[in-house]
Design an enzyme around this catalytic site. Structure first.
Site, PDB file in Angstrom:
ATOM      1  N   LEU A   1       0.852  -1.203   0.000  1.00 53.44           N
ATOM      2  CA  LEU A   1       0.000   0.000   0.000  1.00 53.44           C
ATOM      3  C   LEU A   1       0.875   1.235   0.000  1.00 53.44           C
ATOM      4  O   LEU A   1       1.804   1.304   0.798  1.00 53.44           O
ATOM      5  CB  LEU A   1      -0.765   0.095   1.323  1.00 53.44           C
ATOM      6  CG  LEU A   1      -1.852  -0.879   1.671  1.00 53.44           C
ATOM      7  CD1 LEU A   1      -2.318  -0.562   3.083  1.00 53.44           C
ATOM      8  CD2 LEU A   1      -3.007  -0.723   0.685  1.00 53.44           C
ATOM      9  N   HIS A   2       0.586   2.185  -0.837  1.00 52.28           N
ATOM     10  CA  HIS A   2       1.286   3.461  -0.697  1.00 52.28           C
ATOM     11  C   HIS A   2       0.512   4.639  -1.261  1.00 52.28           C
ATOM     12  O   HIS A   2       0.931   5.780  -1.111  1.00 52.28           O
ATOM     13  CB  HIS A   2       2.660   3.402  -1.367  1.00 52.28           C
ATOM     14  CG  HIS A   2       2.562   3.367  -2.862  1.00 52.28           C
ATOM     15  ND1 HIS A   2       2.336   2.213  -3.549  1.00 52.28           N
ATOM     16  CD2 HIS A   2       2.638   4.353  -3.783  1.00 52.28           C
ATOM     17  CE1 HIS A   2       2.290   2.492  -4.837  1.00 52.28           C
ATOM     18  NE2 HIS A   2       2.456   3.777  -5.008  1.00 52.28           N
ATOM     19  N   ARG A   3      -0.626   4.385  -1.935  1.00 54.13           N
ATOM     20  CA  ARG A   3      -1.355   5.502  -2.558  1.00 54.13           C
ATOM     21  C   ARG A   3      -1.841   6.484  -1.494  1.00 54.13           C
ATOM     22  O   ARG A   3      -2.406   6.070  -0.484  1.00 54.13           O
ATOM     23  CB  ARG A   3      -2.604   4.999  -3.286  1.00 54.13           C
ATOM     24  CG  ARG A   3      -2.312   4.089  -4.420  1.00 54.13           C
ATOM     25  CD  ARG A   3      -2.398   4.755  -5.766  1.00 54.13           C
ATOM     26  NE  ARG A   3      -1.656   3.934  -6.679  1.00 54.13           N
ATOM     27  CZ  ARG A   3      -0.612   4.319  -7.401  1.00 54.13           C
ATOM     28  NH1 ARG A   3      -0.211   5.563  -7.368  1.00 54.13           N
ATOM     29  NH2 ARG A   3       0.036   3.489  -8.172  1.00 54.13           N
TER      30      ARG A   3
ATOM     31  N   ARG B   1       6.404   5.666   3.123  1.00 51.95           N
ATOM     32  CA  ARG B   1       5.282   6.585   3.296  1.00 51.95           C
ATOM     33  C   ARG B   1       4.213   5.973   4.209  1.00 51.95           C
ATOM     34  O   ARG B   1       3.634   6.648   5.062  1.00 51.95           O
ATOM     35  CB  ARG B   1       4.679   6.860   1.907  1.00 51.95           C
ATOM     36  CG  ARG B   1       3.457   7.693   1.933  1.00 51.95           C
ATOM     37  CD  ARG B   1       2.741   7.680   0.570  1.00 51.95           C
ATOM     38  NE  ARG B   1       1.949   8.864   0.475  1.00 51.95           N
ATOM     39  CZ  ARG B   1       2.278   9.942  -0.230  1.00 51.95           C
ATOM     40  NH1 ARG B   1       3.365   9.946  -0.953  1.00 51.95           N
ATOM     41  NH2 ARG B   1       1.510  10.992  -0.226  1.00 51.95           N
TER      42      ARG B   1
ATOM     43  N   ASP C   1      -2.358  -1.584  -3.942  1.00 49.72           N
ATOM     44  CA  ASP C   1      -2.842  -0.417  -4.683  1.00 49.72           C
ATOM     45  C   ASP C   1      -1.794   0.017  -5.717  1.00 49.72           C
ATOM     46  O   ASP C   1      -1.854   1.115  -6.253  1.00 49.72           O
ATOM     47  CB  ASP C   1      -3.231   0.727  -3.739  1.00 49.72           C
ATOM     48  CG  ASP C   1      -2.084   1.209  -2.853  1.00 49.72           C
ATOM     49  OD1 ASP C   1      -0.918   0.844  -3.111  1.00 49.72           O
ATOM     50  OD2 ASP C   1      -2.360   1.960  -1.894  1.00 49.72           O
TER      51      ASP C   1
END
Ligand code: UD1
Length: 382
Positions: free
Chosen positions: A206-208, A241, A297
């Site tokens: 996940l990073h969006r 992030r 994502d």
């Protein structure tokens, strides 16, 4: 001289096969690393895993707001172009470094080639969509991965002679490294192989911003991953992030975080999602290849799971890669916990779907790109 630009993690596997193909043909080129990603685990290890040479120029721009990052890349890249005017600038993907370097080159009247052109999520709230649209608009060579992309570009009025359907360079890299990844040992280290037998597990990334920068979304997703983890282990190599946001929202107790894999006991079981630092290319490819399910994502992972035949649930409302749904293993599920969990348990029970091969996702995309450049009549001096 041709410049090949890379800035962030998903760029490195896209430039690697192009650089190799150019090397093979003796085509003069240099690698420019903007430094958008700078941690060893987000950048350095990829150069080693992919056999990429040390970049010829490193701009060292680092993090910042979108404007700061884009501006810093532009200023630094312009200086490089002033020092030695390249005959072509090749940019890949959709990160801030992509649009920044394309814009610098276009204004200096240096031809620009965009690899992975024409993908559209039609969601302008994604920074990557803005980067894609703008880069395509000012590129002279648009190298596409699929027919959808060709159609999108034609609809936007890009002249057909600029569009070259060459296939997917990211898949070139996957095919090239599959055998090497099989020796990574990451599954044993994480306790995902017991007595030589594979354990069923899921992998998530996940990073969006839309998923990890909003407290509610991140909480929903973690809740879902923990519910799935009760049925089968979920391994979560977390982007810097995402770690930052987990700390900021006080959610680190929602995961089992192992900062140092070397200290991991493969026999230990984990009450919550097993969260580890980002993995290098070969380790991640090995981990993904053995998974029963991937929840992500990321754009690239939707493509990689399609080729590997691994069910993929995309935690987004849309994708710029619809071919991975039509011809692949991908399904969009958004970020509602109820939907994610019920889809995950259903999909993980599915048999591996076997290899899918969208047209030109065959390991030869980079060679096609280099052939187009060769025939284009560009004067390429060393
Ligand atoms: C960027 C790309 C995204 C791509 C993703 C893959 C843009 C707009 N986004 O998102 O398209 O899918 O990379 O990873 O270009 N950070 C570190 N160490 C690093 C790199 C970043 O700690 O080596 C931190 C930064 O401090 C920043 C955050 O991660 O706070 C985000 O980095 P940034 O490059 O801005 O965007 P990504 O989320 O990585």
């Amino acid at each position: 001289m041709i410049y090949l630009v890379a800035g962030a993690r998903p760029n490195f596997m896209k430039i690697a096969p192009i650089a190799r193909s150019m090397r093979k043909r003796g085509m003069p080129h240099k690698i420019v690393h903007t430094g958008q990603h700078y941690d060893e685990e987000m950048s350095g290890t990829f150069f080693q895993d992919l056999g990429l040479p040390v970049p010829d120029a490193h701009l060292g721009v680092g993090s910042g707001t979108h404007a700061q990052q884009t501006g810093k890349v532009m200023t630094a890249f312009e200086k490089v172009c002033f020092r030695e005017r390249p005959c072509l600038v090749i940019v890949v993907g959709d990160v801030n470094s992509t649009v920044a370097c394309a814009l610098v080159a276009a204004k200096l009247r240096i031809p620009v080639a965009h690899v992975e052109a024409g993908l559209r999520s039609f969601d302008r709230s994604m920074p990557e969509e803005i980067n894609r649209v703008l880069t395509d608009r000012i590129s002279d060579y648009l190298f596409t991965t699929c027919e959808d992309a060709n159609a999108n570009l034609c609809r936007e009025g890009i002249p057909a002679e600029r569009i070259h359907f060459v296939g997917n360079v990211m898949i070139d890299t996957l095919i090239e490294h599959q055998k090497m990844a099989a020796h990574s040992g990451i599954r044993e280290r994480l306790g995902l192989e017991k007595n030589g037998f594979p354990v069923r597990y899921a992998v998530s990334t996940l990073h969006r911003p839309s998923n990890v920068d909003e407290r509610e979304s991140l909480r929903n997703i973690l809740e879902s991953l923990n519910a799935i983890h009760e049925k089968m282990p979920v391994v979560f190599p977390a982007h810097p992030r995402t770690i930052k946001q987990l700390k900021k929202f006080g959610m680190m107790d929602q995961v089992c975080f192992l900062e140092d894999l070397a200290g991991m006991d493969p026999r230990a079981s984990h009450e919550r999602v097993l969260t580890i630092p980002p993995l290098g290319y070969l380790d991640f490819l090995s981990l993904m290849s053995g998974a029963s399910l991937v929840l992500t994502d990321s754009g690239g992972i939707q493509e990689e799971t399609t080729i590997l035949g691994i069910p993929c649930l995309t935690l987004r409302p849309n994708t710029e890669r619809p071919i991975t749904i039509r011809e692949g293993t991908n399904k969009l599920v958004g970020n509602e916990p109820g939907i994610i969990v019920s889809e995950a348990l259903g999909w993980a029970a599915r048999k591996k779907t076997g290899k899918k091969l969208p047209k030109f996702w065959d390991g030869k995309a980079a060679d096609r790109i280099v052939r187009v450049i060769n025939r284009s009549g560009l004067q390429i001096n060393a």
